[in-house]
Scaffold this motif. Structure first.
Motif, PDB file in Angstrom:
ATOM      1  N   ARG A  12      -3.256  42.267  14.379  1.00 42.34           N
ATOM      2  CA  ARG A  12      -1.934  42.366  13.780  1.00 42.34           C
ATOM      3  C   ARG A  12      -1.619  43.824  13.469  1.00 42.34           C
ATOM      4  NH1 ARG A  12      -4.113  44.297   9.763  1.00 42.34           N
ATOM      5  NH2 ARG A  12      -4.202  43.587   7.603  1.00 42.34           N
ATOM      6  N   ILE A  17       1.218  44.525   7.894  1.00 44.14           N
ATOM      7  CA  ILE A  17       0.485  43.941   6.765  1.00 44.14           C
ATOM      8  C   ILE A  17       1.015  42.549   6.427  1.00 44.14           C
ATOM      9  CG2 ILE A  17      -0.028  44.210   4.302  1.00 44.14           C
ATOM     10  CD1 ILE A  17      -0.034  47.163   4.643  1.00 44.14           C
ATOM     11  N   GLU A  28     -10.468  37.417   5.136  1.00 44.93           N
ATOM     12  CA  GLU A  28     -10.631  36.899   3.774  1.00 44.93           C
ATOM     13  C   GLU A  28     -11.733  37.702   3.094  1.00 44.93           C
ATOM     14  OE1 GLU A  28     -11.683  32.715   3.504  1.00 44.93           O
ATOM     15  OE2 GLU A  28     -12.275  32.970   1.410  1.00 44.93           O
ATOM     16  N   GLY A  29     -11.441  38.236   1.924  1.00 41.16           N
ATOM     17  CA  GLY A  29     -12.481  39.007   1.250  1.00 41.16           C
ATOM     18  C   GLY A  29     -11.943  39.774   0.067  1.00 41.16           C
ATOM     19  N   ILE A  86     -12.904  43.510  -0.251  1.00 47.98           N
ATOM     20  CA  ILE A  86     -13.253  44.923  -0.161  1.00 47.98           C
ATOM     21  C   ILE A  86     -12.018  45.781  -0.380  1.00 47.98           C
ATOM     22  CG2 ILE A  86     -15.257  44.511   1.314  1.00 47.98           C
ATOM     23  CD1 ILE A  86     -13.571  45.470   3.712  1.00 47.98           C
ATOM     24  N   GLN A  87     -12.235  47.074  -0.433  1.00 41.94           N
ATOM     25  CA  GLN A  87     -11.123  47.975  -0.741  1.00 41.94           C
ATOM     26  C   GLN A  87     -10.113  48.052   0.399  1.00 41.94           C
ATOM     27  OE1 GLN A  87     -10.631  52.179  -2.987  1.00 41.94           O
ATOM     28  NE2 GLN A  87     -12.211  52.194  -1.448  1.00 41.94           N
ATOM     29  N   HIS A  88     -10.603  47.973   1.632  1.00 40.56           N
ATOM     30  CA  HIS A  88      -9.711  48.113   2.776  1.00 40.56           C
ATOM     31  C   HIS A  88      -8.697  46.963   2.806  1.00 40.56           C
ATOM     32  CE1 HIS A  88     -12.473  51.165   4.180  1.00 40.56           C
ATOM     33  NE2 HIS A  88     -13.469  50.305   4.177  1.00 40.56           N
ATOM     34  N   GLY A  89      -7.444  47.319   3.041  1.00 41.98           N
ATOM     35  CA  GLY A  89      -6.373  46.319   3.024  1.00 41.98           C
ATOM     36  C   GLY A  89      -6.527  45.265   4.098  1.00 41.98           C
ATOM     37  N   TRP A  90      -7.242  45.574   5.173  1.00 36.94           N
ATOM     38  CA  TRP A  90      -7.440  44.576   6.226  1.00 36.94           C
ATOM     39  C   TRP A  90      -8.532  43.588   5.838  1.00 36.94           C
ATOM     40  CZ3 TRP A  90     -12.479  45.246   7.289  1.00 36.94           C
ATOM     41  CH2 TRP A  90     -13.018  46.525   7.230  1.00 36.94           C
ATOM     42  N   ASN A 112      -9.084  42.036   2.505  1.00 39.21           N
ATOM     43  CA  ASN A 112      -9.066  41.463   1.156  1.00 39.21           C
ATOM     44  C   ASN A 112      -7.945  40.442   0.945  1.00 39.21           C
ATOM     45  OD1 ASN A 112      -6.810  43.113   0.756  1.00 39.21           O
ATOM     46  ND2 ASN A 112      -8.004  44.737  -0.202  1.00 39.21           N
ATOM     47  N   ILE A 113      -7.659  39.653   1.972  1.00 39.92           N
ATOM     48  CA  ILE A 113      -6.688  38.584   1.739  1.00 39.92           C
ATOM     49  C   ILE A 113      -7.409  37.354   1.173  1.00 39.92           C
ATOM     50  CG2 ILE A 113      -5.050  39.419   3.471  1.00 39.92           C
ATOM     51  CD1 ILE A 113      -5.844  37.026   5.253  1.00 39.92           C
ATOM     52  N   ASP A 163      -2.322  50.431   3.747  1.00 40.10           N
ATOM     53  CA  ASP A 163      -2.561  49.061   3.306  1.00 40.10           C
ATOM     54  C   ASP A 163      -2.310  48.874   1.832  1.00 40.10           C
ATOM     55  OD1 ASP A 163      -4.669  50.457   2.291  1.00 40.10           O
ATOM     56  OD2 ASP A 163      -6.219  49.312   3.312  1.00 40.10           O
ATOM     57  N   MET A 208      -2.910  41.058  -1.636  1.00 43.68           N
ATOM     58  CA  MET A 208      -4.263  41.544  -1.360  1.00 43.68           C
ATOM     59  C   MET A 208      -5.038  41.589  -2.670  1.00 43.68           C
ATOM     60  SD  MET A 208      -3.308  44.332   1.563  1.00 43.68           S
ATOM     61  CE  MET A 208      -1.699  44.666   0.844  1.00 43.68           C
ATOM     62  N   ARG A 209      -6.348  41.560  -2.573  1.00 44.95           N
ATOM     63  CA  ARG A 209      -7.098  41.541  -3.836  1.00 44.95           C
ATOM     64  C   ARG A 209      -8.417  42.288  -3.663  1.00 44.95           C
ATOM     65  NH1 ARG A 209      -9.868  36.302  -3.196  1.00 44.95           N
ATOM     66  NH2 ARG A 209     -10.099  36.118  -0.987  1.00 44.95           N
ATOM     67  N   PRO A 210      -8.297  43.627  -3.633  1.00 41.41           N
ATOM     68  CA  PRO A 210      -9.514  44.444  -3.619  1.00 41.41           C
ATOM     69  C   PRO A 210     -10.307  44.225  -4.901  1.00 41.41           C
ATOM     70  CG  PRO A 210      -7.585  45.788  -4.088  1.00 41.41           C
ATOM     71  CD  PRO A 210      -7.077  44.430  -3.683  1.00 41.41           C
ATOM     72  N   PHE A 251     -12.259  46.602  -5.977  1.00 42.86           N
ATOM     73  CA  PHE A 251     -12.303  47.936  -6.584  1.00 42.86           C
ATOM     74  C   PHE A 251     -11.390  48.839  -5.774  1.00 42.86           C
ATOM     75  CE2 PHE A 251     -15.316  48.147  -3.168  1.00 42.86           C
ATOM     76  CZ  PHE A 251     -15.153  49.422  -2.644  1.00 42.86           C
ATOM     77  N   ARG A 252     -11.026  49.980  -6.367  1.00 42.68           N
ATOM     78  CA  ARG A 252     -10.358  51.041  -5.613  1.00 42.68           C
ATOM     79  C   ARG A 252     -10.907  52.376  -6.073  1.00 42.68           C
ATOM     80  NH1 ARG A 252      -6.612  50.443  -1.049  1.00 42.68           N
ATOM     81  NH2 ARG A 252      -6.567  48.177  -0.959  1.00 42.68           N
TER      82      ARG A 252
END
Lengths: 505, 505
Positions: free
Chosen positions: A314, A317, A343-344, A346-350, A352-353, B425, B450-452, B454-455
């Motif tokens: 994709r 976002i 799904e997750g 982590i910090q990366h926007g790809w 952490n959905i 992102d 989105m739900r990191p 941490f950042r």
């Protein structure tokens, strides 16, 4: 008696020369002849003086072969019998119609994929754990790499390297500096003309383990997450790699060729390189396994004739699966969404959905006539993320895919198409094969994040339909009975609901 | 003593002729002269032989006026004193800078709007209930119509009509047939050249009631939900309406002109009609109240110079607020999202998003430098939907807007701009006025769905920042202390979180 199942792997091996560089200086090939096909394929050097040629027969009956080459063991002839495919062996998957897939035996195949980039290069224990996780899931396609991966959460050493030689010292790497080591060869001492057969043999064992689980191996042949020089070899070295890998892998029926992950991130490869690789695959793979190439940002030109299906990451976002209709119309090929974010947390926007959003994207893609893909990136104390390492699934979306796959399996024909007559504000899928039918036998309405408290339906005045209300998140299917003419279906006013309406004949 | 507050309404009234059609055959106008301004405005016939001229002074001090016209009462002169604005009177709202708004006294104004299309045409009890709901909310802008509304959930009679005459029999209308009565005049007996002053007087009382609550009245002057012929009058009748309405409403400081809702759904009006109406407003409204025009599908050309701000209805089911950046760059005007779908559970896809999604769209729009708008469409036993009738708020999103408005109020300067250097992102807002500053005094990161977990942040090595973590759904603001250099902010790994980072000077 020398027998092999149709679509299983038949292998010839022969002792030959070990001197010089057998990978570049020697050839071995064989022609396999049955009643319905004659196939000539190249073999490969498997180390320790052993050469092999592999073949996947597509027909039952008696076959003969002639093996030859400069490998040093001379010409050989022989025969074998191809017996019927056994249970669970449906043959390789190919494109069927414009937008869908089927196994060679005609069974419909609905990809429900996931990604574990380098699960194959982890420890035996981790690999066993990944296979257990896959066995418990509805996944029937796995994307993974031949080369090891250098990236965030992927700074360790793989279990083996594809070439003879030694890697750079990875103890210098940190989360902050690793990117500066990308695409450099310093400190590495690999011979990019001498393969490590153990590495490939191990990957074959992984392909076979997946095959036993009914899972297609979507092999990512090249990728840009590299600190060893594998992503920046010369054209000659690249071509040698393709020939070697095809000779080894092509006879596994569950192999798909993904030329690259994020082809656009390689610093030195050009479009003509990718086209040349494609030419090698088309020439050397007699079984025409599926071929795709995956983007980071710009899509590769998916209209290229060698591309069998769109393998899409994709680009936006917010919209991913929602664009399946447009891509179908643009490319007229199956749309496989190999990355719609993971799904997750982590910090990366790809990465952490939520599970809800991943499940929503799955339904949205499926009901628009495309095929969604999964991945998981949950933070883990030991840095084991499904997306890369496999291991255990920690999320919630994967549990919901079996229901979707079960419903897809009840679709007349090979797959779903978006229903063009549905309202602008809802998604509805109908069987692709019924596009000319004024009244379909199957309607799957999906309400995504919207949550109507009722929907009024009217298809015609006489046909009876069974109405089932699906809570795609709670995984419930509620039979609401049979209706004719105008009817209203009440809904609970929450997101992620679907209404499945099937004609009573 | 004859006094009026600055930005309050000063009204002259005079008895005049009643014969013929005073609305079309008579004129009344006045010139108001103070030290800093001289304004000539047209007045209007208010029925029963009374004519009125209204004026909103923009400066303090002594004013004189001269009233005249063919109304039949002759020339009048007089004087009055404009005293300072009282508490809560900040004057009319205007565009300030490119993308934001301020009251005439310089106070920043951050629109937090909602829509109740015909709340003003309901019963006194319902109107009182709406005002109570608004008073308890953070809303400071309300969109509503001058003409009654004919639409799904809006089949009843309004409390009054804007013209003399009688409407068609509405007892024939049903949910299924009402659309076929749109844009027809049969059965109606209105004189489109004779206004009903009671109707307008009542709307003025609503405008004033909103003004007392600090709420801007975004008047939808024309709309296509019509069965009475109001949407399909002649050009001459339309122009008469504009002149009459402007003469009545323009002196209320909290009036905005929304030329139309869904301008593109009128069957007979052309772009040159809308441009002509705009010309009338620009000529007849001396206070230059805000002017906009709202789309259903294609946007009006928001680059037209008379349009002060973009009044946008989202064109896409999935992306709405997310496009604010693009629209800012395209139009260089404030972006007001007057319809981004409604929180509710009706069948229509525009009216059944969740409170979470509405709240998300609010934050997403605000953090991209735009201004979101709310509406509610919950099914109700008596058919009372906030979106149209006002009444009570039944949703959950509206409760969350005060927190957003409070944070906006702490922005240095007049409003937020998207931070161009944030990652692809994530969304981050910084003060518009600090666009040249390498380190800003205010960063508002918003993580949407989105739900990191941490950042990691780094602005520079020396500046200290206060870090607050906001749960936009739970409405909590947690102070995490002061940080310098590289620092990590842990997050709960759930959607709808924001991180608010402010420089410690």
């Amino acid at each position: 008696m020398n027998t092999v199942q149709k679509w299983d792997l038949f292998e010839l091996s022969a002792a030959g020369a070990q001197d010089g560089n057998p990978f570049t200086e020697r050839t071995i090939f064989a022609t396999f002849t049955g009643t319905c096909e004659q196939v000539t394929v190249n073999g490969f050097y498997d180390g320790n003086g052993i050469y092999r040629v592999r073949f996947m027969p597509s027909f039952e009956g008696e076959y003969t072969y002639v093996l030859d080459g400069t490998y040093g063991g001379g010409r050989q002839e022989g025969r074998f019998t191809v017996i019927p495919a056994g249970p669970g062996n449906h043959g390789p998957v190919h494109v069927a119609g414009e937008y869908h897939f089927a196994y060679a035996d005609g069974t419909a195949y609905y990809p429900i994929g996931t990604t574990c980039y380098v699960w194959d290069l982890q420890s035996d224990a981790r690999i066993a754990e990944t296979l257990e996780s896959l066995a418990a899931s509805a996944f029937n396609k796995l994307r993974f790499c031949v080369f090891p991966k250098h990236y965030d959460y992927n700074l360790g050493e793989p279990r083996s390297y594809p070439y003879e030689g030694t890697p750079m010292d990875s103890s210098v790497l940190t989360k902050d500096n690793f990117m500066s080591y990308s695409f450099q060869k310093d400190g590495n001492a690999f011979d990019y003309t001498r393969f490590n057969p153990d590495h490939f043999r191990h990957i074959e064992s992984c392909i076979l383990a997946l095959q036993r689980l009914g899972i297609e191996a979507d092999l990512i042949m090249m990728h840009p997450y590299d600190r060893w020089g594998f992503a920046t070899m010369t054209a000659e070295q690249d071509d040698l790699y393709w020939q070697y890998a095809i000779a080894r892998f092509a006879a596994f029926r569950n192999v798909w060729w993904s030329l690259a992950n994020e082809y656009d991130l390689f610093p030195t490869k050009t479009l003509s390189d990718w086209e040349r690789y494609a030419g090698i695959i088309c020439r050397e793979d007699p079984y025409h396994h599926l071929r795709s190439i995956h983007n980071c940002r710009p899509f590769y030109d998916h209209t290229r004739p060698w591309i069998t299906h769109c393998s899409i990451q994709r680009q936006d976002i917010y919209k991913s699966s929602e664009l399946v209709n447009e891509w179908r119309e643009k490319y007229h090929k199956p749309i496989v969404l190999d990355e719609i974010a993971y799904e997750g947390n982590i910090q990366h926007g790809w990465g952490n959905i939520t599970a809800e959003e991943m499940t929503r994207r799955f339904w949205e893609a499926a009901c628009r006539g495309g095929y969604p893909g999964h991945g998981e990136t949950y933070m883990h104390p030991d840095g084991v993320l499904w997306w890369s390492h496999g291991g255990q699934l920690h999320g919630e979306s994967w549990k919901r895919f079996r229901l979707l796959r079960d419903i897809l399996s009840e679709t007349p024909g090979l797959g779903l198409a978006p229903y063009e007559q549905c309202r602008w504000d809802e998604v509805c899928a109908v069987p692709e094969c019924e596009f000319m039918h004024p009244v379909k036998s199957f309607y799957l309405y999906y309400y995504s994040f919207m949550r109507p408290s009722f929907r009024d339906f009217h298809f015609d005045d006489t046909t009876s339909f069974q109405v089932r209300v699906i809570d795609t998140w709670e995984m419930t299917v509620e039979d609401r009975g049979v209706y004719t003419g105008h009817f209203r279906t009440t809904l609970p006013g929450k997101p992620y609901m679907a209404v499945w309406i099937t004609r009573q004949d």
